[in-house]
Design a protein around this motif. Structure first.
Motif, PDB file in Angstrom:
ATOM      1  N   PRO A  15      39.692  31.648  29.844  1.00  0.00           N
ATOM      2  CA  PRO A  15      38.797  31.838  30.998  1.00  0.00           C
ATOM      3  C   PRO A  15      39.350  32.822  32.021  1.00  0.00           C
ATOM      4  O   PRO A  15      38.588  33.620  32.589  1.00  0.00           O
ATOM      5  CB  PRO A  15      38.689  30.422  31.594  1.00  0.00           C
ATOM      6  CG  PRO A  15      39.027  29.504  30.477  1.00  0.00           C
ATOM      7  CD  PRO A  15      40.034  30.228  29.660  1.00  0.00           C
ATOM      8  N   ALA A  16      40.662  32.789  32.264  1.00  0.00           N
ATOM      9  CA  ALA A  16      41.233  33.723  33.233  1.00  0.00           C
ATOM     10  C   ALA A  16      41.103  35.159  32.745  1.00  0.00           C
ATOM     11  O   ALA A  16      40.822  36.075  33.533  1.00  0.00           O
ATOM     12  CB  ALA A  16      42.701  33.378  33.478  1.00  0.00           C
ATOM     13  N   PHE A  17      41.300  35.371  31.447  1.00  0.00           N
ATOM     14  CA  PHE A  17      41.125  36.712  30.881  1.00  0.00           C
ATOM     15  C   PHE A  17      39.681  37.175  31.037  1.00  0.00           C
ATOM     16  O   PHE A  17      39.418  38.331  31.394  1.00  0.00           O
ATOM     17  CB  PHE A  17      41.524  36.705  29.411  1.00  0.00           C
ATOM     18  CG  PHE A  17      41.398  38.038  28.732  1.00  0.00           C
ATOM     19  CD1 PHE A  17      42.405  38.980  28.828  1.00  0.00           C
ATOM     20  CD2 PHE A  17      40.260  38.358  27.998  1.00  0.00           C
ATOM     21  CE1 PHE A  17      42.285  40.225  28.207  1.00  0.00           C
ATOM     22  CE2 PHE A  17      40.125  39.591  27.373  1.00  0.00           C
ATOM     23  CZ  PHE A  17      41.145  40.532  27.483  1.00  0.00           C
ATOM     24  N   ALA A  18      38.735  36.260  30.796  1.00  0.00           N
ATOM     25  CA  ALA A  18      37.321  36.615  30.930  1.00  0.00           C
ATOM     26  C   ALA A  18      36.966  36.948  32.373  1.00  0.00           C
ATOM     27  O   ALA A  18      36.270  37.943  32.641  1.00  0.00           O
ATOM     28  CB  ALA A  18      36.451  35.462  30.421  1.00  0.00           C
ATOM     29  N   VAL A  19      37.463  36.149  33.305  1.00  0.00           N
ATOM     30  CA  VAL A  19      37.172  36.413  34.719  1.00  0.00           C
ATOM     31  C   VAL A  19      37.771  37.752  35.141  1.00  0.00           C
ATOM     32  O   VAL A  19      37.128  38.553  35.835  1.00  0.00           O
ATOM     33  CB  VAL A  19      37.717  35.261  35.595  1.00  0.00           C
ATOM     34  CG1 VAL A  19      37.618  35.623  37.079  1.00  0.00           C
ATOM     35  CG2 VAL A  19      36.954  33.975  35.324  1.00  0.00           C
ATOM     36  N   GLY A  20      39.022  37.995  34.745  1.00  0.00           N
ATOM     37  CA  GLY A  20      39.652  39.266  35.096  1.00  0.00           C
ATOM     38  C   GLY A  20      38.896  40.444  34.526  1.00  0.00           C
ATOM     39  O   GLY A  20      38.732  41.476  35.200  1.00  0.00           O
ATOM     40  N   VAL A 130      46.301  43.933  40.620  1.00  0.00           N
ATOM     41  CA  VAL A 130      46.029  43.056  41.766  1.00  0.00           C
ATOM     42  C   VAL A 130      44.846  42.139  41.464  1.00  0.00           C
ATOM     43  O   VAL A 130      44.891  40.928  41.717  1.00  0.00           O
ATOM     44  CB  VAL A 130      45.774  43.896  43.027  1.00  0.00           C
ATOM     45  CG1 VAL A 130      45.239  43.014  44.156  1.00  0.00           C
ATOM     46  CG2 VAL A 130      47.055  44.609  43.458  1.00  0.00           C
ATOM     47  N   LEU A 131      43.767  42.708  40.933  1.00  0.00           N
ATOM     48  CA  LEU A 131      42.595  41.902  40.593  1.00  0.00           C
ATOM     49  C   LEU A 131      42.924  40.846  39.541  1.00  0.00           C
ATOM     50  O   LEU A 131      42.502  39.692  39.650  1.00  0.00           O
ATOM     51  CB  LEU A 131      41.474  42.814  40.075  1.00  0.00           C
ATOM     52  CG  LEU A 131      40.692  43.621  41.110  1.00  0.00           C
ATOM     53  CD1 LEU A 131      39.724  44.573  40.404  1.00  0.00           C
ATOM     54  CD2 LEU A 131      39.918  42.681  42.033  1.00  0.00           C
ATOM     55  N   ALA A 132      43.694  41.240  38.535  1.00  0.00           N
ATOM     56  CA  ALA A 132      44.031  40.311  37.462  1.00  0.00           C
ATOM     57  C   ALA A 132      44.859  39.141  37.987  1.00  0.00           C
ATOM     58  O   ALA A 132      44.595  37.973  37.662  1.00  0.00           O
ATOM     59  CB  ALA A 132      44.790  41.043  36.359  1.00  0.00           C
ATOM     60  N   ALA A 133      45.877  39.436  38.807  1.00  0.00           N
ATOM     61  CA  ALA A 133      46.728  38.366  39.343  1.00  0.00           C
ATOM     62  C   ALA A 133      45.933  37.440  40.255  1.00  0.00           C
ATOM     63  O   ALA A 133      46.085  36.212  40.211  1.00  0.00           O
ATOM     64  CB  ALA A 133      47.911  38.975  40.091  1.00  0.00           C
ATOM     65  N   ALA A 134      45.071  38.021  41.111  1.00  0.00           N
ATOM     66  CA  ALA A 134      44.257  37.193  42.005  1.00  0.00           C
ATOM     67  C   ALA A 134      43.310  36.302  41.203  1.00  0.00           C
ATOM     68  O   ALA A 134      43.152  35.107  41.516  1.00  0.00           O
ATOM     69  CB  ALA A 134      43.465  38.081  42.965  1.00  0.00           C
ATOM     70  N   ALA A 135      42.700  36.858  40.154  1.00  0.00           N
ATOM     71  CA  ALA A 135      41.802  36.057  39.317  1.00  0.00           C
ATOM     72  C   ALA A 135      42.562  34.926  38.636  1.00  0.00           C
ATOM     73  O   ALA A 135      42.070  33.787  38.545  1.00  0.00           O
ATOM     74  CB  ALA A 135      41.135  36.950  38.273  1.00  0.00           C
ATOM     75  N   GLY A 136      43.770  35.199  38.176  1.00  0.00           N
ATOM     76  CA  GLY A 136      44.564  34.165  37.524  1.00  0.00           C
ATOM     77  C   GLY A 136      44.890  33.018  38.455  1.00  0.00           C
ATOM     78  O   GLY A 136      44.820  31.844  38.066  1.00  0.00           O
TER      79      GLY A 136
END
Length: 600
Positions: A15-20, A130-136
């Motif tokens: 799910p985190a990969f999908a959100v990112g 930055v977006l990926a870390a925040a989404a995670g």
């Protein structure tokens, strides 16, 4: 972890990969996936609301650990190395705040190293990281809430119930109880669990002396297990068991005094279970009152450490080990896909003691040998087109077994790494295998040798001196209760340090002496925790400072103003003997003193 890491990876990382990806993180979304996974690990193990508070406080740290070193490396690689070492070393110090922070330290270190070392299939911009870390981090917060909302206090009840089954951690259970609202009924269970553990231990010792193989002890264990299940249950239920008529059981040892003592121990154990059963049925949810100043004292105590503390030595070794691995990584080409293997193996194998580090390293050695043999067979007989499905199968096996059967999991990860990099990146499988083996061997060498060789001058004193120091500081910490806040915190910190320093490090101990040392350390911690709870409870019930119990006034001490605590300290110091009418605290002090004598 049941099922290994695979279920957690599917539920969290996907799910985190999908959100990112949806937010536009592009190839950096894989970093967000592992930030979510390891971020969730930092907040597992305790009741929901304290865990969420901890994760919220750590969120900026996790974000900086995931993004900072990777972006800083583009400007200055040495500066990135320095930041990684600082984060990993500071994270390894977090367990000084309490056992609940062990997973926090693990997750923080993994986020830092994995986010820095993971290779991407295509370039990504700073904003995408930055977006990926925040989404995670957001996904980790949401999933932690979802995992615990149905029963927020389940871990607290489970930790307390484990004490009844004989395999629990009293300080850890007290810490969870304290963080989870200090419910009165669980406080009663904690208190009676200490009485049960001592009575059961005494009964087992007496039964061995009396050569009594009767059903009484089995009935006690069965009843304790049944009562523990009632404590674990989300809602109160009617009692499922009744106490056995211990006092009229037939004895065949021929020693009336021994039989009577065994009956008395069994009676005491069942009496403790009766009190626990009542508390579990009534479920008084009111908070146990503890003065605000005392709460501040308890929170302040773990915030300490020095070079002679095992956890601090471990933190220094971890920082040095990771630094050595980072320096070794400078020999690799930029974007080398095996960099995470070097960093994560070094971090994962390093433990607080050399013996534990060897125990972690050995399955990696076995797994590396077995996995390399399998890979060589695959290279010889399997076409390259089949490498991708082989990598997928090996990944499932590795993630499913890495925590339960580490040798098998390590072997599977060797197959995964070689097959996946050969398939996706078109690397030479033989060269990849050789590099994997060399990097793993380098990581194991760093973990087993470098850290422990680099910190030789901080070996603790001889075991006997550490035992004496632990007893003295524990006694001083208990006697300091009721004094000004600064003295209480200083004394408790000294006791925490001295007790932690009993962890075997360079000591050569037989299995029996190691078991005695473990029981001695556990007993000292239990004694300090129970004595502190006793004094704080008495202060809450009798704010005028007077206590109705005046038994054994000859052992009273003006600092604690609690006869049971003062008598326990007298027994611990050898100035008195525990009697049949003494409570659990005094009996525990007697047991700790006996263990101390065996360690001399």
């Amino acid at each position: 972890m049941k099922g290994g890491l695979l279920p957690l990876l599917v539920v969290v990382a996907v799910p985190a990969f999908a959100v990112g990806t949806l937010l536009g993180a592009g190839p950096a979304a894989v970093v967000g996936a592992f930030v979510a996974l390891f971020g969730l690990i930092t907040s597992l193990g305790g009741p929901l609301w304290p865990d969420l508070r901890r994760l919220a406080v750590l969120a900026p740290v996790l974000f900086g650990a995931a993004v900072g070193p990777r972006l800083l490396a583009d400007v200055s690689r040495p500066a990135a190395f320095a930041l990684i070492v600082v984060i990993v070393t500071a994270g390894a110090l977090l367990p000084l705040r309490g056992a609940r922070y062990t997973t926090t330290a693990l997750g923080l270190g993994m986020v830092t190293l994995f986010a820095y070392g993971i290779p991407l299939l295509s370039p990504a911009s700073s904003w995408q990281f930055v977006l990926a870390a925040a989404a995670g981090i957001v996904v980790a917060l949401v999933l932690r809430l979802a995992f615990g909302i149905a029963d927020p206090s389940k871990p607290t009840r489970a930790a307390v119930a484990d004490l009844l089954d004989g395999d629990g951690d009293l300080p850890g259970a007290v810490g969870l109880w304290y963080a989870d609202g200090r419910r009165r009924w669980l406080g009663t269970v904690l208190q009676e669990a200490g009485r049960l553990r001592l009575a059961r231990r005494s009964a087992e010792a007496l039964a061995r002396r009396a050569d009594d193989d009767g059903p009484a002890l089995d009935e006690l264990r069965d009843r304790a297990h049944a009562v523990a299940d009632r404590v674990r249950a989300k809602r109160a239920a009617p009692p499922a068991t009744t106490p056995s008529p211990v006092g009229v059981l037939d004895r065949t040892s021929g020693e009336a005094a021994l039989d009577a003592a065994l009956d008395a121990a069994l009676d005491a154990a069942h009496a403790a279970l009766d009190a626990i059963d009542r508390a579990a049925g009534e479920r008084d949810g009111r908070a146990v009152p503890i003065a605000a100043e005392a709460r501040r004292d308890l929170r302040s105590v773990p915030l300490t450490g020095w070079l002679r503390t095992a956890q601090v030595r471990h933190a220094l070794r971890t920082g040095l080990g990771v630094l050595a691995a980072l320096l070794l990584s400078m020999q690799l080409l930029p974007g080398d896909p095996l960099l995470p293997t070097l960093l994560m193996t070094t971090f994962g194998v390093l433990q607080a003691s050399w013996r534990d580090t060897l125990a972690k390293a050995w399955p990696r050695v076995v797994g590396l040998a077995a996995g390399s043999a399998v890979v060589l067979v695959v290279i010889l007989v399997v076409p390259t087109a089949a490498y991708a499905p082989i990598a997928g199968v090996a990944l499932v096996v590795g993630l499913s077994t890495i925590t339960t059967r580490p040798a098998l999991g390590s072997a599977a990860m060797v197959c995964t790494s070689v097959a996946m990099n050969s398939s996706l990146r078109h690397l030479d499988p033989v060269g990849t295998l050789v590099e994997y083996a060399l990097l793993t061997a380098g990581a194991l060498l760093i973990a087993v040798v470098v850290g422990f060789a680099a910190v030789p001058g901080v070996r603790p004193p001889a075991l006997r001196a550490r035992v004496d120091d632990a007893v003295a500081t524990t006694t001083a910490a208990v006697r300091a209760l009721g004094r000004p806040r600064g003295e209480v915190v200083a004394a408790q910190r000294a006791a925490v340090r001295a007790t932690a320093d009993l962890t075997p490090d360079h000591d050569r101990l037989t299995d029996d002496r190691r078991a005695d040392l473990d029981r001695f350390r556990e007993g000292l911690v239990d004694l300090r925790v129970l004595a502190t709870a006793t004094v704080l409870g008495a202060a809450a019930e009798h704010p005028d400072g007077e206590h109705p119990d005046t038994a054994h006034p000859d052992t009273a001490h003006p600092d604690t103003a609690h006869p049971a605590v003062d008598r326990a300290l007298a027994v611990l110091g050898g100035c008195a003997e525990a009697g049949p009418d003494d409570g659990v605290l005094v009996a525990l002090a007697g047991e700790v003193r006996d263990l101390r004598e065996r360690l001399d």
